[in-house]
Design a protein around this motif. Structure first.
Motif, PDB file in Angstrom:
ATOM      1  N   LEU A 164       0.671  -0.913   0.347  1.00 21.96           N
ATOM      2  CA  LEU A 164      -0.170  -0.291   0.296  1.00 21.96           C
ATOM      3  C   LEU A 164       0.825   1.257  -0.178  1.00 21.96           C
ATOM      4  O   LEU A 164       0.198   2.034  -1.295  1.00 21.96           O
ATOM      5  CB  LEU A 164      -1.137  -0.098   0.931  1.00 21.96           C
ATOM      6  CG  LEU A 164      -2.041  -1.527   1.127  1.00 21.96           C
ATOM      7  CD1 LEU A 164      -2.533  -1.150   2.483  1.00 21.96           C
ATOM      8  CD2 LEU A 164      -2.350  -0.545   0.171  1.00 21.96           C
ATOM      9  N   ALA A 165       2.025   1.262   0.750  1.00 22.38           N
ATOM     10  CA  ALA A 165       2.628   2.206   0.459  1.00 22.38           C
ATOM     11  C   ALA A 165       3.954   2.618  -0.400  1.00 22.38           C
ATOM     12  O   ALA A 165       5.193   3.474  -0.611  1.00 22.38           O
ATOM     13  CB  ALA A 165       3.782   2.256   1.918  1.00 22.38           C
ATOM     14  N   ARG A 166       4.148   1.530  -1.357  1.00 22.78           N
ATOM     15  CA  ARG A 166       4.213   1.289  -2.262  1.00 22.78           C
ATOM     16  C   ARG A 166       5.948   1.499  -2.224  1.00 22.78           C
ATOM     17  O   ARG A 166       6.693   2.244  -3.276  1.00 22.78           O
ATOM     18  CB  ARG A 166       4.065   2.341  -3.652  1.00 22.78           C
ATOM     19  CG  ARG A 166       2.533   2.707  -4.016  1.00 22.78           C
ATOM     20  CD  ARG A 166       2.196   3.411  -4.897  1.00 22.78           C
ATOM     21  NE  ARG A 166       1.194   3.525  -5.373  1.00 22.78           N
ATOM     22  CZ  ARG A 166       0.773   3.150  -6.742  1.00 22.78           C
ATOM     23  NH1 ARG A 166       1.135   2.291  -7.715  1.00 22.78           N
ATOM     24  NH2 ARG A 166      -1.030   2.794  -6.667  1.00 22.78           N
ATOM     25  N   ILE A 167       6.162   1.171  -1.402  1.00 21.75           N
ATOM     26  CA  ILE A 167       7.894   1.022  -0.837  1.00 21.75           C
ATOM     27  C   ILE A 167       8.913  -0.062  -2.105  1.00 21.75           C
ATOM     28  O   ILE A 167       8.248  -0.883  -2.434  1.00 21.75           O
ATOM     29  CB  ILE A 167       8.274   0.339   0.148  1.00 21.75           C
ATOM     30  CG1 ILE A 167       7.973   1.401   1.538  1.00 21.75           C
ATOM     31  CG2 ILE A 167       9.557  -0.009   0.457  1.00 21.75           C
ATOM     32  CD1 ILE A 167       7.719   0.507   3.114  1.00 21.75           C
ATOM     33  N   ASP A 168       9.778   0.606  -2.411  1.00 25.07           N
ATOM     34  CA  ASP A 168      10.415   0.710  -3.153  1.00 25.07           C
ATOM     35  C   ASP A 168      11.654   1.933  -3.099  1.00 25.07           C
ATOM     36  O   ASP A 168      12.328   2.567  -3.959  1.00 25.07           O
ATOM     37  CB  ASP A 168       9.692   1.368  -5.224  1.00 25.07           C
ATOM     38  CG  ASP A 168      10.794   1.089  -5.465  1.00 25.07           C
ATOM     39  OD1 ASP A 168      11.569  -0.088  -5.688  1.00 25.07           O
ATOM     40  OD2 ASP A 168      10.743   0.956  -7.068  1.00 25.07           O
ATOM     41  N   PRO A 169      13.033   0.481  -2.632  1.00 24.57           N
ATOM     42  CA  PRO A 169      14.001   1.888  -2.412  1.00 24.57           C
ATOM     43  C   PRO A 169      15.169   1.367  -3.294  1.00 24.57           C
ATOM     44  O   PRO A 169      14.808   0.380  -3.730  1.00 24.57           O
ATOM     45  CB  PRO A 169      14.965   0.456  -0.943  1.00 24.57           C
ATOM     46  CG  PRO A 169      14.098  -0.973  -0.959  1.00 24.57           C
ATOM     47  CD  PRO A 169      12.470  -0.647  -1.915  1.00 24.57           C
ATOM     48  N   ASP A 170      15.993   2.123  -2.914  1.00 23.69           N
ATOM     49  CA  ASP A 170      16.962   2.302  -4.126  1.00 23.69           C
ATOM     50  C   ASP A 170      17.933   2.107  -3.664  1.00 23.69           C
ATOM     51  O   ASP A 170      17.872   1.183  -2.489  1.00 23.69           O
ATOM     52  CB  ASP A 170      17.663   4.425  -3.978  1.00 23.69           C
ATOM     53  CG  ASP A 170      18.485   4.599  -2.440  1.00 23.69           C
ATOM     54  OD1 ASP A 170      19.327   3.325  -2.327  1.00 23.69           O
ATOM     55  OD2 ASP A 170      18.265   5.743  -1.928  1.00 23.69           O
ATOM     56  N   PRO A 171      19.257   1.610  -4.512  1.00 29.13           N
ATOM     57  CA  PRO A 171      19.940  -0.043  -3.689  1.00 29.13           C
ATOM     58  C   PRO A 171      20.896   0.466  -3.081  1.00 29.13           C
ATOM     59  O   PRO A 171      21.146  -1.240  -3.118  1.00 29.13           O
ATOM     60  CB  PRO A 171      20.983   0.239  -5.105  1.00 29.13           C
ATOM     61  CG  PRO A 171      20.396   0.991  -6.742  1.00 29.13           C
ATOM     62  CD  PRO A 171      18.808   2.145  -5.860  1.00 29.13           C
TER      63      PRO A 171
END
Length: 274
Positions: free
Chosen positions: A135-142
Motif C-alpha cells: 500500500l505504501a509503494r515502498i521501492d528502495p534505492d539500491p
C-alpha cells in the motif's frame, strides 16, 4: 524419523490458527511464543483435543540468539524439520521503531539463519510480512536495499536510520519498511534453500480480526477505511490466513517458492489497482 513443525506466535491469533493447521502436517509441533503461559495453554488444548501432532510449548523471544540455538537443538533432537509458520511479530502501536525492526525483520532473519542447517528436501517455511509495504509503494534505492538485505549486520539499525532519516522513527513508517525487508528476505532465502530442495515464501495478511489487529484499528482510523474498501466486505479471520499457510507448507505447493502471497480480501486491488 519424526517430522517436526514450528509455529511462532502460537499463543494467540494467526500464529495459533497456523499451529492448528500444522498439526495435520507433522508428527511433533513446537509452539513458540514469548508468552509462556499462553503457549502452554495452547499446547494443553492440543493434547486434550486429540490432534495428530504432539504439541510442545517453547517459550522464546525471536530476537534471542541463545534461545534460537536451543530451538534448533530441540528440532534436531526430535527429528526432521518439515514446516515453519513464522507468525510472530509486532505492529506499529506495540513498540518503538527499533523494536519493530528487531522483531519483524531481524527476528525473521535470525530464525531463518538458525534453522537453515536443518533444512532438507521437503522443508518449507512461511514468514509473515504485511500488505502495508504494498500500500505504501515502498521501492528502495539500491543503497537502502543493500542495508535491508543484511538485517543481521550488528549495525543494521543505525545504518537503516542513517539511510532513511529521522522519519523512520515514526512506527507507522518503520513497520512497512520492516515488512518490506521480510518480502525481500523471503526471496533471497528461497534461493539459499533451493539447493537442498527446501522452500521459503512470505505471506502478507490484510486486515485480520485478531486482538493485535483490533488494537491497531482503535488507533488508526485508516484501517476502517481499508475495511470499508475491501471487496469481500469484511475483515479476514485467523483461519482465513492459516488455511493459505497450510497450503503453502504442504506438498501440494511443492513448486511454490520465493514469492509473497497476499491474503487481503481484495483490498489492495481496490485501493491500488492501478
Amino acid at each position: 524419523m519424526s517430522t517436526v513443525g514450528i509455529a511462532t506466535g502460537a499463543g494467540r491469533g494467526m500464529g495459533e490458527a497456523c499451529a492448528r493447521r500444522l498439526a495435520d502436517l507433522v508428527d511433533v509441533l513446537l509452539l513458540v511464543d514469548r508468552d509462556e503461559a499462553a503457549v502452554t495453554a495452547v499446547a494443553k488444548d492440543f493434547s486434550d483435543s486429540g490432534l495428530r501432532a504432539v504439541a510442545e510449548p517453547f517459550a522464546l523471544d525471536v530476537t534471542d540468539r541463545e534461545g534460537m540455538a536451543r530451538l534448533a537443538e530441540r528440532v534436531a533432537e526430535l527429528g526432521t524439520l518439515r514446516a515453519v509458520a513464522h507468525a510472530a511479530g509486532i505492529s506499529p502501536t506495540m513498540a518503538d521503531w527499533r523494536r519493530i525492526f528487531e522483531v519483524d525483520l531481524v527476528g525473521t532473519a535470525l530464525l531463518a539463519e538458525t534453522l537453515r542447517p536443518l533444512a532438507t528436501a521437503g522443508t518449507a517455511m512461511v514468514y509473515f510480512a504485511s500488505m502495508s509495504p504494498l500500500l505504501a509503494r515502498i521501492d528502495p534505492d539500491p543503497a537502502v536495499a543493500a542495508i535491508l538485505d543484511d538485517p543481521l549486520d550488528p549495525d543494521f539499525l543505525d545504518k537503516i536510520h542513517d539511510a532513511l532519516g529521522p522519519a523512520i522513527e515514526n512506527t507507522a513508517m518503520a513497520y512497512p519498511w520492516a515488512k518490506h525487508g521480510v518480502h525481500r528476505f523471503a526471496r533471497k532465502e528461497a534461493v539459499r534453500l533451493g539447493a537442498v530442495g527446501a522452500r521459503a515464501c512470505s505471506l502478507s495478511p490484510g486486515i485480520i480480526d485478531t486482538p493485535q489487529g483490533r488494537q491497531e484499528a482503535a488507533t488508526h482510523a485508516s484501517m476502517q477505511r481499508l475495511i470499508d474498501a475491501t471487496p469481500l466486505g469484511r475483515t479476514g479471520s485467523s483461519e482465513d490466513v492459516a488455511s493459505v499457510v497450510a497450503f503453502m507448507l504442504s506438498d501440494e505447493a511443492g513448486f511454490l517458492n520465493g514469492i509473497d502471497i497476499l491474503v487481503d480480501g481484495g483490498v489492495f486491488a481496490a485501493v491500488r489497482g492501478d
